[in-house]
Design a protein around this motif. Structure first.
Motif, PDB file in Angstrom:
ATOM      1  N   ARG A 189       0.746  -1.271   0.394  1.00 13.08           N
ATOM      2  CA  ARG A 189      -0.112   0.273  -0.080  1.00 13.08           C
ATOM      3  C   ARG A 189       0.801   1.359   0.004  1.00 13.08           C
ATOM      4  O   ARG A 189       0.743   2.288  -0.754  1.00 13.08           O
ATOM      5  CB  ARG A 189      -0.800   0.201   1.310  1.00 13.08           C
ATOM      6  CG  ARG A 189      -1.709  -0.962   1.121  1.00 13.08           C
ATOM      7  CD  ARG A 189      -3.154  -1.559   2.850  1.00 13.08           C
ATOM      8  NE  ARG A 189      -4.171   0.759   2.417  1.00 13.08           N
ATOM      9  CZ  ARG A 189      -4.039   0.465   2.172  1.00 13.08           C
ATOM     10  NH1 ARG A 189      -5.673  -0.580   1.698  1.00 13.08           N
ATOM     11  NH2 ARG A 189      -5.357   1.411   2.330  1.00 13.08           N
ATOM     12  N   LEU A 190       1.958   1.155   0.483  1.00 17.49           N
ATOM     13  CA  LEU A 190       2.982   2.243   0.697  1.00 17.49           C
ATOM     14  C   LEU A 190       3.549   2.546  -1.057  1.00 17.49           C
ATOM     15  O   LEU A 190       3.624   4.228  -0.670  1.00 17.49           O
ATOM     16  CB  LEU A 190       4.319   1.734   1.208  1.00 17.49           C
ATOM     17  CG  LEU A 190       5.596   3.013   1.916  1.00 17.49           C
ATOM     18  CD1 LEU A 190       4.520   4.181   2.763  1.00 17.49           C
ATOM     19  CD2 LEU A 190       6.115   2.712   2.534  1.00 17.49           C
ATOM     20  N   ALA A 191       3.327   1.957  -1.841  1.00 18.46           N
ATOM     21  CA  ALA A 191       3.872   2.485  -3.020  1.00 18.46           C
ATOM     22  C   ALA A 191       2.460   3.153  -3.433  1.00 18.46           C
ATOM     23  O   ALA A 191       3.552   4.237  -4.538  1.00 18.46           O
ATOM     24  CB  ALA A 191       3.700   0.550  -3.499  1.00 18.46           C
ATOM     25  N   ALA A 192       1.757   2.775  -3.467  1.00 22.23           N
ATOM     26  CA  ALA A 192       0.539   3.104  -3.826  1.00 22.23           C
ATOM     27  C   ALA A 192       0.532   4.644  -3.113  1.00 22.23           C
ATOM     28  O   ALA A 192      -0.533   5.591  -3.939  1.00 22.23           O
ATOM     29  CB  ALA A 192      -1.026   2.386  -3.804  1.00 22.23           C
ATOM     30  N   LEU A 193       0.415   4.891  -2.044  1.00 22.61           N
ATOM     31  CA  LEU A 193       0.129   5.875  -1.637  1.00 22.61           C
ATOM     32  C   LEU A 193       1.238   7.361  -1.586  1.00 22.61           C
ATOM     33  O   LEU A 193       0.561   8.119  -1.285  1.00 22.61           O
ATOM     34  CB  LEU A 193      -0.083   5.521   0.752  1.00 22.61           C
ATOM     35  CG  LEU A 193      -0.934   4.512   0.723  1.00 22.61           C
ATOM     36  CD1 LEU A 193      -0.736   4.177   2.250  1.00 22.61           C
ATOM     37  CD2 LEU A 193      -1.844   5.589   0.892  1.00 22.61           C
ATOM     38  N   THR A 194       2.202   6.804  -1.824  1.00 19.39           N
ATOM     39  CA  THR A 194       3.089   7.780  -2.318  1.00 19.39           C
ATOM     40  C   THR A 194       2.587   9.150  -2.985  1.00 19.39           C
ATOM     41  O   THR A 194       2.093   8.458  -3.769  1.00 19.39           O
ATOM     42  CB  THR A 194       4.550   7.644  -3.019  1.00 19.39           C
ATOM     43  OG1 THR A 194       5.588   6.270  -2.203  1.00 19.39           O
ATOM     44  CG2 THR A 194       5.518   8.276  -2.815  1.00 19.39           C
ATOM     45  N   ALA A 195       3.059  10.115  -3.621  1.00 17.94           N
ATOM     46  CA  ALA A 195       2.850  11.264  -4.067  1.00 17.94           C
ATOM     47  C   ALA A 195       3.150  10.345  -4.837  1.00 17.94           C
ATOM     48  O   ALA A 195       3.903  10.439  -5.522  1.00 17.94           O
ATOM     49  CB  ALA A 195       3.655  12.501  -2.973  1.00 17.94           C
ATOM     50  N   PRO A 196       2.399  11.592  -6.382  1.00 15.54           N
ATOM     51  CA  PRO A 196       2.434  11.844  -7.583  1.00 15.54           C
ATOM     52  C   PRO A 196       3.748  11.788  -8.484  1.00 15.54           C
ATOM     53  O   PRO A 196       4.332  11.728  -9.330  1.00 15.54           O
ATOM     54  CB  PRO A 196       1.180  11.717  -7.980  1.00 15.54           C
ATOM     55  CG  PRO A 196      -0.015  12.096  -6.791  1.00 15.54           C
ATOM     56  CD  PRO A 196       1.059  12.288  -6.150  1.00 15.54           C
ATOM     57  N   ASP A 197       4.580  13.212  -7.625  1.00 15.72           N
ATOM     58  CA  ASP A 197       5.715  13.631  -8.207  1.00 15.72           C
ATOM     59  C   ASP A 197       6.571  13.014  -7.163  1.00 15.72           C
ATOM     60  O   ASP A 197       7.855  14.003  -6.893  1.00 15.72           O
ATOM     61  CB  ASP A 197       5.168  15.039  -8.061  1.00 15.72           C
ATOM     62  CG  ASP A 197       4.921  15.861  -6.260  1.00 15.72           C
ATOM     63  OD1 ASP A 197       4.448  14.357  -5.284  1.00 15.72           O
ATOM     64  OD2 ASP A 197       5.236  17.297  -6.532  1.00 15.72           O
TER      65      ASP A 197
END
Length: 361
Positions: A277-285
């Motif tokens: 989940r951490l990978a998906a939660l990280t900011a788009p930039d």
């Protein structure tokens, strides 16, 4: 394509081996990020976790009755935080401890009601949402009762994130089965030194560095120390990520993944899903640093909306055709940017970390 290389070994040229950080490894491409997949709609334990309203939205709707499940350090801290922001709190824990009794005394006269011992699952009908502490598994009967009633359930990490008054200058989140604490403390040391330097010179974005989360202080307790010039480094566990939806670090690091906490998770797939989940939660930039050698971690790349940075051990790192890299040249760590080398530090500083620790560095 950018690569960072760290050479590890005893210092002997013959024994040296390379640890590489690459933005994209030649010959392998991550699956494209599926934008139709909601970050919060990750299936865990056969149950789809729905997007929950924010605490602001709940408060605006007059839904201010919270239940905090589990009163360890995180549970006590988030109870105080919620109460300070206008929520009434029913704080519950099945196991009375000295810390819990002290908490009862400390919160006397506040809008926090402490319930020690087992309570009926029907008690969730008396609240509007649930905040769960890291040590409480999703199979807890109160959590199950809340989910069955489609009641919002969120982690302490999520609640603290939503109630943060200042967006820190930088947020780094670190997870993995092994090595999290070492990396977090190292980053805290680096950013503390950087903040001190920038404060003396009167320039830069960092004035302080704070570390916590799964080690030290929980985020709920750290918030008064967080400002717009803070570098915030958090160790985050699978427990904390399980019911987290909007937490958004600038940089995330997933070190490795092996079976762990099987008494808490349904199975290894459930554990891996929580970490991912951490990978998906990280900011788009933002940036997500992943271990290329770990097949399960490598698979998380398809969830990343920003830039993937790989780290991997490779005997042929020097052959990777990239312009950016950090590597060991003999006993020295060297950073190469656009073909220019900068001598950074002697590798002896990393010796106490051991082989795995040096790889994570």
């Amino acid at each position: 394509m950018a690569t960072t290389t760290l050479r590890e070994g005893s210092g002997s040229k013959d024994e040296a081996r390379d640890v590489v950080l690459v933005l994209a490894l030649p010959g392998w491409e991550a699956e494209p990020y599926d934008e139709s997949r909601e970050r919060s709609e990750v299936c865990q334990g056969g149950r789809k976790v729905n997007m929950v309203p924010t605490l602001h939205e709940l408060k605006e709707a007059g839904k201010t009755r919270a239940m905090v499940i589990g009163l360890g350090a995180s549970g006590r801290a988030v109870s105080r935080l919620l109460e300070s922001r206008g929520f009434s709190v029913r704080a519950v824990d099945e196991n009375p401890t000295e810390e819990l009794l002290a908490f009862v005394e400390d919160t006397s006269g506040t809008d926090i009601v402490v319930c020690a011992g087992r309570i009926s699952p029907h008690e969730v009908e008396q609240v509007d949402f649930v905040v769960t502490s890291p040590g409480v598994p999703p199979e807890n009967e109160l959590i199950k009762a809340a989910l069955e009633r489609e009641m919002p359930v969120m982690s302490e990490l999520e609640a603290a994130w939503q109630l943060m008054e200042y967006k820190p200058a930088l947020i780094v989140a670190v997870t993995g089965t092994n090595g999290k604490s070492t990396v977090v403390r190292l980053l805290e040391s680096i950013f503390t030194e950087e903040a001190a330097l920038e404060t003396r010179e009167g320039t830069g974005r960092f004035a302080s560095a704070r570390a916590g989360g799964n080690i030290g202080q929980p985020l709920s307790e750290l918030l008064p120390e967080v400002t717009a010039t803070t570098a915030l480094i958090l160790e985050v566990s699978s427990f904390q990520l399980y019911f987290t939806y909007r937490f958004q670090p600038d940089i995330s690091i997933i070190l490795n993944l092996t079976p762990d906490h099987m008494d808490w998770h349904y199975d290894f797939e459930d554990y891996a899903e929580a970490k991912g989940r951490l990978a998906a939660l990280t900011a788009p930039d933002g940036y997500v640093v992943l271990n290329y050698e770990d097949e399960r971690v490598r698979a998380f790349a398809n969830r990343v909306r920003g830039t993937v940075v790989w780290f991997t051990a490779s005997e042929n790192a020097e052959r990777v055709p990239v312009a950016h890299r950090a590597y060991y040249r003999g006993s020295r760590a060297v950073l190469r940017l656009e073909g220019e080398d900068v001598d950074l530090v002697d590798r002896a500083r990393f010796a106490p970390l051991g082989k795995i620790g040096r790889a994570h560095v």
